[in-house]
Scaffold this active site. Structure first.
Site, PDB file in Angstrom:
ATOM      1  N   ASP A  35    -120.685 -29.961 -63.730  1.00  0.00           N
ATOM      2  CA  ASP A  35    -119.440 -30.117 -64.499  1.00  0.00           C
ATOM      3  C   ASP A  35    -118.608 -31.279 -63.995  1.00  0.00           C
ATOM      4  O   ASP A  35    -118.802 -31.764 -62.886  1.00  0.00           O
ATOM      5  CB  ASP A  35    -118.581 -28.859 -64.316  1.00  0.00           C
ATOM      6  CG  ASP A  35    -119.091 -27.710 -65.154  1.00  0.00           C
ATOM      7  OD1 ASP A  35    -119.858 -27.966 -66.088  1.00  0.00           O
ATOM      8  OD2 ASP A  35    -118.706 -26.567 -64.857  1.00  0.00           O
ATOM      9  N   LYS A  56    -117.715 -31.035 -69.788  1.00  0.00           N
ATOM     10  CA  LYS A  56    -117.077 -30.852 -71.081  1.00  0.00           C
ATOM     11  C   LYS A  56    -115.602 -31.140 -70.873  1.00  0.00           C
ATOM     12  O   LYS A  56    -114.952 -30.510 -70.070  1.00  0.00           O
ATOM     13  CB  LYS A  56    -117.264 -29.385 -71.459  1.00  0.00           C
ATOM     14  CG  LYS A  56    -117.200 -29.058 -72.879  1.00  0.00           C
ATOM     15  CD  LYS A  56    -117.719 -27.643 -73.184  1.00  0.00           C
ATOM     16  CE  LYS A  56    -117.974 -26.677 -72.077  1.00  0.00           C
ATOM     17  NZ  LYS A  56    -116.848 -25.901 -71.595  1.00  0.00           N
ATOM     18  N   MET A 169    -105.867 -23.730 -65.921  1.00  0.00           N
ATOM     19  CA  MET A 169    -105.884 -24.560 -67.134  1.00  0.00           C
ATOM     20  C   MET A 169    -104.536 -24.568 -67.858  1.00  0.00           C
ATOM     21  O   MET A 169    -104.488 -24.549 -69.086  1.00  0.00           O
ATOM     22  CB  MET A 169    -106.985 -24.079 -68.096  1.00  0.00           C
ATOM     23  CG  MET A 169    -108.376 -24.345 -67.577  1.00  0.00           C
ATOM     24  SD  MET A 169    -109.669 -23.761 -68.683  1.00  0.00           S
ATOM     25  CE  MET A 169    -109.776 -22.049 -68.238  1.00  0.00           C
TER      26      MET A 169
HETATM   27  N1  SAH Z   1    -114.522 -21.696 -62.360  1.00  0.00           N
HETATM   28  C1  SAH Z   1    -113.388 -22.404 -61.848  1.00  0.00           C
HETATM   29  C2  SAH Z   1    -112.300 -22.537 -62.885  1.00  0.00           C
HETATM   30  C3  SAH Z   1    -112.675 -23.439 -64.054  1.00  0.00           C
HETATM   31  S1  SAH Z   1    -111.384 -23.619 -65.197  1.00  0.00           S
HETATM   32  C4  SAH Z   1    -112.866 -21.707 -60.595  1.00  0.00           C
HETATM   33  O1  SAH Z   1    -113.304 -20.598 -60.281  1.00  0.00           O
HETATM   34  O2  SAH Z   1    -112.009 -22.285 -59.911  1.00  0.00           O
HETATM   35  C5  SAH Z   1    -110.669 -25.155 -64.696  1.00  0.00           C
HETATM   36  C6  SAH Z   1    -109.322 -24.931 -64.067  1.00  0.00           C
HETATM   37  O3  SAH Z   1    -109.467 -24.476 -62.733  1.00  0.00           O
HETATM   38  C7  SAH Z   1    -108.467 -26.178 -63.945  1.00  0.00           C
HETATM   39  O4  SAH Z   1    -107.777 -26.454 -65.146  1.00  0.00           O
HETATM   40  C8  SAH Z   1    -107.506 -25.783 -62.837  1.00  0.00           C
HETATM   41  O5  SAH Z   1    -106.503 -24.927 -63.332  1.00  0.00           O
HETATM   42  C9  SAH Z   1    -108.406 -24.946 -61.929  1.00  0.00           C
HETATM   43  N2  SAH Z   1    -108.997 -25.721 -60.812  1.00  0.00           N
HETATM   44  C10 SAH Z   1    -110.293 -25.930 -60.570  1.00  0.00           C
HETATM   45  N3  SAH Z   1    -110.476 -26.622 -59.428  1.00  0.00           N
HETATM   46  C11 SAH Z   1    -109.246 -26.859 -58.930  1.00  0.00           C
HETATM   47  C12 SAH Z   1    -108.746 -27.523 -57.772  1.00  0.00           C
HETATM   48  N4  SAH Z   1    -109.560 -28.109 -56.883  1.00  0.00           N
HETATM   49  N5  SAH Z   1    -107.408 -27.579 -57.583  1.00  0.00           N
HETATM   50  C13 SAH Z   1    -106.556 -26.998 -58.457  1.00  0.00           C
HETATM   51  N6  SAH Z   1    -106.974 -26.353 -59.570  1.00  0.00           N
HETATM   52  C14 SAH Z   1    -108.293 -26.277 -59.806  1.00  0.00           C
END
Ligand code: SAH
Length: 256
Positions: A35, A56, A169
């Site tokens: 991703d 995506k 998100m």
């Molecule tokens: N599966 C992922 C989430 C995917 S949705 C998880 O478990 O973390 C994508 C969202 O995750 C982003 O819009 C943000 O809100 C959050 N996110 C993912 N990585 C991040 C990071 N390193 N720092 C802050 N927010 C993060």
């Protein structure tokens, strides 16, 4: 015979914040579909694999997911060890279920390897417990983002009803999200933390309130953003406010 697909959590960003199992699988992988959130540092652990970006961008139509499913199946038909690498944990806001269903339908074996979700990476960076004793006994992970074919999941009720709420998100719709939370009864003074690109060299941390969030959002860079709301952030907010006031008094530019 088709290969096996491992849906692997890449954690919040730093390559050494993945599990040993994930690192071993990456080192042995023939192909890795990854991703947009996966960092180059983590990808580098896949030394011999064909690297296939399937990022995506938010806002794309749902057919994008079908293309990813298709690509995953095709790759598993020609490679024996396939890693589907997802930011954070695959089972949280990661569309893992659609991919599992597609693999099942194609008769391809799969296994899930968990990762550190953004909420936990961000909490480690903040050094503030999501469930600080005496202040918070419940925490909820929600997303205000509603896909085109999805029902409103009553995320507002969940966010209001929990001591600590973590919003995934929410970055692009901060104004609407904060207005919705306030209208649903969350106090405007509710302390908030904003963590951008947690566990990466670009990490940014801000403390504010529900009311101040939309303005604070404007100061962040373009990385993934996580919003955390709750009384557990009150002390850090007070300290940041005192520091900013002192900085202003001394004539320097405030850091936040
Ligand atoms: N599966 C992922 C989430 C995917 S949705 C998880 O478990 O973390 C994508 C969202 O995750 C982003 O819009 C943000 O809100 C959050 N996110 C993912 N990585 C991040 C990071 N390193 N720092 C802050 N927010 C993060």
């Amino acid at each position: 015979m088709p290969g096996k697909v491992y849906l692997v959590g890449a954690g919040p960003g730093a390559a050494d914040l993945i599990t040993l199992r994930a690192a071993k699988l990456l080192a042995a992988a023939d192909a890795v579909l990854y991703d947009a959130l996966v960092t180059p540092e983590t990808l580098a652990l896949a030394r011999r694999a064909k690297l296939i970006p399937v990022g995506k961008r938010a806002g794309l139509r749902s057919t994008a997911q079908q293309l990813i499913n298709q690509r995953l199946i095709e790759t598993a038909q020609t490679h024996s060890l396939v890693v589907r690498l997802k930011g954070g944990d695959p089972m949280l806001f990661g569309r893992a279920q659609e991919e599992i269903a597609a693999l099942d339908a194609a008769g391809i074996a799969w296994e899930v390897v968990p990762g550190i979700t953004a909420a936990l990476g961000a909490s480690a960076a903040l050094g503030i417990s999501l469930t600080r004793r005496g202040m918070a006994r419940s925490v909820v992970f929600v997303t205000p983002r509603i896909g085109p074919e999805e029902r409103d999941s009553e995320w507002l009720k969940a966010a209001i009803g929990s001591d600590t709420a973590v919003l995934y998100m929410a970055g692009d719709q901060a104004v609407e999200v904060c207005a919705a939370l306030a209208a649903a009864g969350m106090p405007l003074a509710r302390p908030a933390a904003l963590v951008v690109s947690a566990a990466t060299p670009d990490q940014q941390v801000f403390f504010t309130t529900l009311e101040g969030l939309p303005e604070t959002m404007r100061h962040r860079h373009s990385g993934p953003a996580l919003v955390l709301l709750g009384e557990v952030y009150a002390d850090a907010l007070a300290a940041a406010t005192t520091m900013a006031a002192a900085t202003v008094q001394s004539g320097a530019t405030p850091a936040v």
